[in-house]
Motif scaffolding. Structure first.
Motif, PDB file in Angstrom:
ATOM      1  N   ALA B  62       8.148   0.228   7.375  1.00  0.00           N
ATOM      2  CA  ALA B  62       7.068  -0.343   8.182  1.00  0.00           C
ATOM      3  C   ALA B  62       5.718  -0.222   7.495  1.00  0.00           C
ATOM      4  CB  ALA B  62       7.010   0.340   9.545  1.00  0.00           C
ATOM      5  N   THR B  63       5.598   0.747   6.558  1.00  0.00           N
ATOM      6  CA  THR B  63       4.304   0.913   5.883  1.00  0.00           C
ATOM      7  C   THR B  63       4.298   0.249   4.519  1.00  0.00           C
ATOM      8  OG1 THR B  63       5.015   3.004   4.941  1.00  0.00           O
ATOM      9  CG2 THR B  63       3.864   3.114   7.028  1.00  0.00           C
ATOM     10  N   SER B  64       5.353  -0.528   4.199  1.00  0.00           N
ATOM     11  CA  SER B  64       5.480  -1.025   2.818  1.00  0.00           C
ATOM     12  C   SER B  64       4.383  -2.026   2.479  1.00  0.00           C
ATOM     13  CB  SER B  64       6.850  -1.657   2.627  1.00  0.00           C
ATOM     14  OG  SER B  64       7.011  -2.696   3.559  1.00  0.00           O
ATOM     15  N   LYS B  65       3.781  -2.636   3.495  1.00  0.00           N
ATOM     16  CA  LYS B  65       2.725  -3.630   3.185  1.00  0.00           C
ATOM     17  C   LYS B  65       1.403  -2.955   2.844  1.00  0.00           C
ATOM     18  CE  LYS B  65       3.506  -6.532   6.682  1.00  0.00           C
ATOM     19  NZ  LYS B  65       3.174  -7.594   7.632  1.00  0.00           N
ATOM     20  N   ARG B  66       1.271  -1.687   3.240  1.00  0.00           N
ATOM     21  CA  ARG B  66       0.034  -0.931   2.990  1.00  0.00           C
ATOM     22  C   ARG B  66      -1.197  -1.679   3.481  1.00  0.00           C
ATOM     23  NH1 ARG B  66       1.059   2.665  -1.591  1.00  0.00           N
ATOM     24  NH2 ARG B  66       3.217   2.362  -2.186  1.00  0.00           N
ATOM     25  N   ALA B  67      -1.070  -2.308   4.643  1.00  0.00           N
ATOM     26  CA  ALA B  67      -2.163  -3.128   5.159  1.00  0.00           C
ATOM     27  C   ALA B  67      -3.324  -2.246   5.602  1.00  0.00           C
ATOM     28  CB  ALA B  67      -1.669  -3.960   6.343  1.00  0.00           C
ATOM     29  N   VAL B  68      -4.542  -2.715   5.313  1.00  0.00           N
ATOM     30  CA  VAL B  68      -5.725  -1.983   5.793  1.00  0.00           C
ATOM     31  C   VAL B  68      -5.842  -2.141   7.307  1.00  0.00           C
ATOM     32  CG1 VAL B  68      -8.221  -1.857   5.703  1.00  0.00           C
ATOM     33  CG2 VAL B  68      -6.930  -2.165   3.612  1.00  0.00           C
ATOM     34  N   VAL B  69      -5.512  -3.355   7.765  1.00  0.00           N
ATOM     35  CA  VAL B  69      -5.407  -3.574   9.211  1.00  0.00           C
ATOM     36  C   VAL B  69      -3.924  -3.542   9.553  1.00  0.00           C
ATOM     37  CG1 VAL B  69      -5.865  -5.148  11.107  1.00  0.00           C
ATOM     38  CG2 VAL B  69      -7.475  -4.990   9.213  1.00  0.00           C
ATOM     39  N   GLN B  74       3.471  -0.189  11.329  1.00  0.00           N
ATOM     40  CA  GLN B  74       2.596   0.691  10.552  1.00  0.00           C
ATOM     41  C   GLN B  74       1.692   1.517  11.465  1.00  0.00           C
ATOM     42  OE1 GLN B  74       0.520  -1.269   7.301  1.00  0.00           O
ATOM     43  NE2 GLN B  74      -0.903   0.440   7.262  1.00  0.00           N
ATOM     44  N   SER B  75       1.253   0.892  12.579  1.00  0.00           N
ATOM     45  CA  SER B  75       0.429   1.640  13.532  1.00  0.00           C
ATOM     46  C   SER B  75       1.182   2.851  14.056  1.00  0.00           C
ATOM     47  CB  SER B  75       0.047   0.752  14.712  1.00  0.00           C
ATOM     48  OG  SER B  75      -0.878  -0.202  14.302  1.00  0.00           O
ATOM     49  N   ILE B  76       2.464   2.636  14.403  1.00  0.00           N
ATOM     50  CA  ILE B  76       3.238   3.747  14.959  1.00  0.00           C
ATOM     51  C   ILE B  76       3.409   4.827  13.894  1.00  0.00           C
ATOM     52  CG2 ILE B  76       5.481   4.390  15.907  1.00  0.00           C
ATOM     53  CD1 ILE B  76       5.618   1.582  17.076  1.00  0.00           C
ATOM     54  N   ALA B  77       3.711   4.416  12.673  1.00  0.00           N
ATOM     55  CA  ALA B  77       3.883   5.397  11.599  1.00  0.00           C
ATOM     56  C   ALA B  77       2.600   6.204  11.404  1.00  0.00           C
ATOM     57  CB  ALA B  77       4.277   4.683  10.307  1.00  0.00           C
ATOM     58  N   GLU B  78       1.463   5.492  11.411  1.00  0.00           N
ATOM     59  CA  GLU B  78       0.184   6.190  11.214  1.00  0.00           C
ATOM     60  C   GLU B  78      -0.128   7.110  12.389  1.00  0.00           C
ATOM     61  OE1 GLU B  78      -2.774   3.274  10.556  1.00  0.00           O
ATOM     62  OE2 GLU B  78      -1.893   2.621   8.664  1.00  0.00           O
TER      63      GLU B  78
ATOM     64  N   PRO C  47       2.587  10.433   1.239  1.00  0.00           N
ATOM     65  CA  PRO C  47       1.514  10.031   0.330  1.00  0.00           C
ATOM     66  C   PRO C  47       1.035   8.606   0.590  1.00  0.00           C
ATOM     67  CG  PRO C  47       3.309  11.044  -0.880  1.00  0.00           C
ATOM     68  CD  PRO C  47       3.783  10.856   0.517  1.00  0.00           C
ATOM     69  N   ARG C  48       2.009   7.735   0.917  1.00  0.00           N
ATOM     70  CA  ARG C  48       1.621   6.342   1.153  1.00  0.00           C
ATOM     71  C   ARG C  48       0.705   6.236   2.357  1.00  0.00           C
ATOM     72  NH1 ARG C  48       6.292   2.037   2.011  1.00  0.00           N
ATOM     73  NH2 ARG C  48       6.641   2.392  -0.197  1.00  0.00           N
ATOM     74  N   ILE C  49       1.096   6.902   3.463  1.00  0.00           N
ATOM     75  CA  ILE C  49       0.270   6.798   4.673  1.00  0.00           C
ATOM     76  C   ILE C  49      -1.086   7.454   4.441  1.00  0.00           C
ATOM     77  CG2 ILE C  49       0.107   7.473   7.099  1.00  0.00           C
ATOM     78  CD1 ILE C  49       3.092   7.180   7.268  1.00  0.00           C
ATOM     79  N   ALA C  50      -1.076   8.595   3.707  1.00  0.00           N
ATOM     80  CA  ALA C  50      -2.354   9.250   3.408  1.00  0.00           C
ATOM     81  C   ALA C  50      -3.242   8.300   2.609  1.00  0.00           C
ATOM     82  CB  ALA C  50      -2.111  10.540   2.629  1.00  0.00           C
ATOM     83  N   ALA C  51      -2.625   7.584   1.627  1.00  0.00           N
ATOM     84  CA  ALA C  51      -3.404   6.641   0.824  1.00  0.00           C
ATOM     85  C   ALA C  51      -3.954   5.517   1.694  1.00  0.00           C
ATOM     86  CB  ALA C  51      -2.531   6.066  -0.299  1.00  0.00           C
ATOM     87  N   ILE C  52      -3.106   5.009   2.593  1.00  0.00           N
ATOM     88  CA  ILE C  52      -3.563   3.917   3.474  1.00  0.00           C
ATOM     89  C   ILE C  52      -4.743   4.387   4.318  1.00  0.00           C
ATOM     90  CG2 ILE C  52      -2.924   2.485   5.449  1.00  0.00           C
ATOM     91  CD1 ILE C  52      -0.075   2.479   4.353  1.00  0.00           C
TER      92      ILE C  52
END
Lengths: 78, 256, 174
Positions: B62-69, B74-78, C47-52
């Protein structure tokens, strides 16, 4: 449900142990209620204490779980 | 009921009500056979693997796009990352951040296993004492060893309450010592017991649905308990994690 | 009883949690799973999430700095605009005052000229009027003298031109 007197004892014991779950419910209600009473008096301090609230609830509930475990052990394992 | 055996399926085959609430916890080999050796792939293995896949899907794919938004996944992962990070920081302090990956591992595994266990026909790995005891005692030994490595013998001051009056201190020390050694037991049994109890209650309510007269109430009960179990699945993961943080804090700062 | 080791599904009476025969199996696979999750998280995901998160923080900080910059620029622009406005206003006032003074001067000159012209004209007119009046008085005297001679003549009197003229002059004075 025909069985010997030992089985009767098992079931009665399990039922008695299950009362402990209800006691734990009282404990959890006490913790949550007191938290709410405090939080309504000082709402600004409440947010920082939710972790403590959950720890308190977990401790209170753990003992109820022990009672439940005893009931289960009596029912299935003894 | 103890000698009923488990031959009967879920249903009113034998005439009366039949409850098999513990059936769902039986460990079975995946590919037939009876023997369960330490290496046999079982349904435990399967659902542990599914848990790994779920964690990977959430935290990596889910975070593979590394989107700033961020998108939804990705929101859930963050959110999960921020939640655990803040918990570790708040409870153990800045010097506990080093152990964040371990605590995150525990949290994500328990969360995934608890939620996956709520799928119908699923096997709840965290409802087994063996699984939770490994984690509970693992935390206990790790924290105890860490405490002695970081603080040496002064780690024992954890049991010597300086704030109490002197005559009370030995008694308190005894109580503290006992509560310290009960920690891993309660830590692991709490999680397993909660999951086991919830799932067993679900099965019991489902069993009542065999009787047509009370089936609607039983099904409503199943729905209500299921909702409660969703909450419990999260709260138990949270509680396990935060207690781990508290134990870690005791190891890093044993002085009251 | 739960002591039935290597118990499979059909022999698992009691609590499956207490089937100690399945413990090594569960512990083995659990430890494997935990290690797998640990490596997935600590090597890739965290690391990826920290970088994001760091990148987002940087983006936000940059955006805020940019916004501050733009705000300062806007304030500067507003200030210069206000200054220009004040300058323009002062200049306009100066020009208006100058124009007013010019107009006033022109007006004064024109008024003075007009006054002089009017004064000249009225002096001339007065002269003309007094001339006319003088001639009119003369005419009246002549007419009066003639009339008086005629009247006296008509009454059969002797007309003494000199006496009549002095009498008319006396009357006219009166």
């Amino acid at each position: 449900m025909e069985g010997d007197i030992a089985q009767l004892g098992q079931f009665v014991g399990a039922g008695l142990a299950a009362i402990g779950s209800g006691a734990a419910a009282i404990g959890v209600g006490h913790v949550a209620g007191n938290f709410l009473a405090g939080a309504l008096r000082n709402p600004s301090a409440a947010a920082g204490q939710t972790a403590t609230l959950f720890i308190g609830i977990a401790f209170a509930e753990a003992l109820g779980i022990f009672a439940f475990l005893v009931a289960l052990l009596l029912m299935f394992a003894v | 009921m103890a000698d009923n055996g488990y031959e009967g399926a879920h249903g009113a085959e034998g005439g009366g009500l039949e409850f098999h609430p513990m059936d769902q916890f039986i460990v079975k080999p995946l590919f037939g056979g009876d023997a369960i050796h330490w290496y046999t792939p079982t349904n435990v293995t399967l659902w542990l693997f599914v848990a790994i896949l779920a964690v990977t899907a959430l935290m990596v794919l889910a975070t593979s796009k590394r989107a700033v938004v961020p998108g939804r996944g990705q929101s859930i992962a963050e959110m999960a990352y921020g939640f655990v990070y803040k918990m570790v920081e708040d409870v153990t302090g800045k010097d506990g951040i080093v152990y964040f990956p371990y605590i995150m591992t525990l949290f994500m595994f328990i969360l995934a296993a608890n939620f996956l266990g709520l799928l119908p026909m699923a096997f709840t790995t965290t409802s087994h004492i063996a699984v939770t005891a490994v984690m509970g005692f693992g935390v206990f030994f790790a924290v105890t060893i860490l405490g002695f490595v970081k603080n040496g013998a002064s780690f024992l001051s954890l049991f010597w309450v300086e704030a109490a009056p002197l005559p009370l201190r030995p008694i308190l020390a005894l109580i503290e010592l006992i509560s310290y050694f009960v920690r891993p037991v309660s830590h692991s049994i709490r999680l397993a017991g909660n999951m086991m109890a919830g799932h067993a209650v679900l099965k019991v309510f489902a069993g009542f649905a065999q009787v047509a007269a009370i089936a609607p109430i039983a099904i409503l009960g199943v729905v209500a308990i299921y909702g409660l179990e969703l909450l419990v699945a999260f709260i138990q993961a949270y509680v396990f994690t935060i207690l781990t943080c508290v134990y870690l804090k005791d190891a890093l700062h044993p002085h009251h | 009883m739960a002591t039935d080791t290597h118990g499979a599904a059909e022999s698992a009476a009691g609590m499956p949690q207490l089937e100690f025969g399945t413990f090594p199996n569960q512990i083995f696979w659990l430890v494997l799973a935990l290690i797998a999750i640990y490596f997935i998280l600590s090597r890739i995901a965290l690391p990826r999430i920290a970088a994001i998160l760091a990148e987002r923080q940087g983006t936000i900080t940059n955006a805020i700095a940019n916004a501050e910059d733009l705000k300062a620029k806007a304030a500067e622009a507003e200030e210069s605009y206000n200054k220009a406005l004040a300058d323009a206003r002062a200049e306009a006032q100066a020009i208006a005052a100058e124009a007013r003074a010019q107009i006033q001067a022109d007006l004064d000159v024109a008024i003075a000229k007009a006054d002089a012209e009017i004064a000249a004209k009225s002096a001339e007119s007065e002269k003309a009027i007094s001339a006319i009046r003088a001639s009119a008085v003369e005419s009246v005297r002549e007419v009066s003298v003639e009339t008086a001679q005629d009247i006296v003549g008509a009454f059969g009197g002797k007309t003494d031109a000199k006496a009549i003229a002095s009498a008319v002059a006396d009357r006219m004075k009166g």
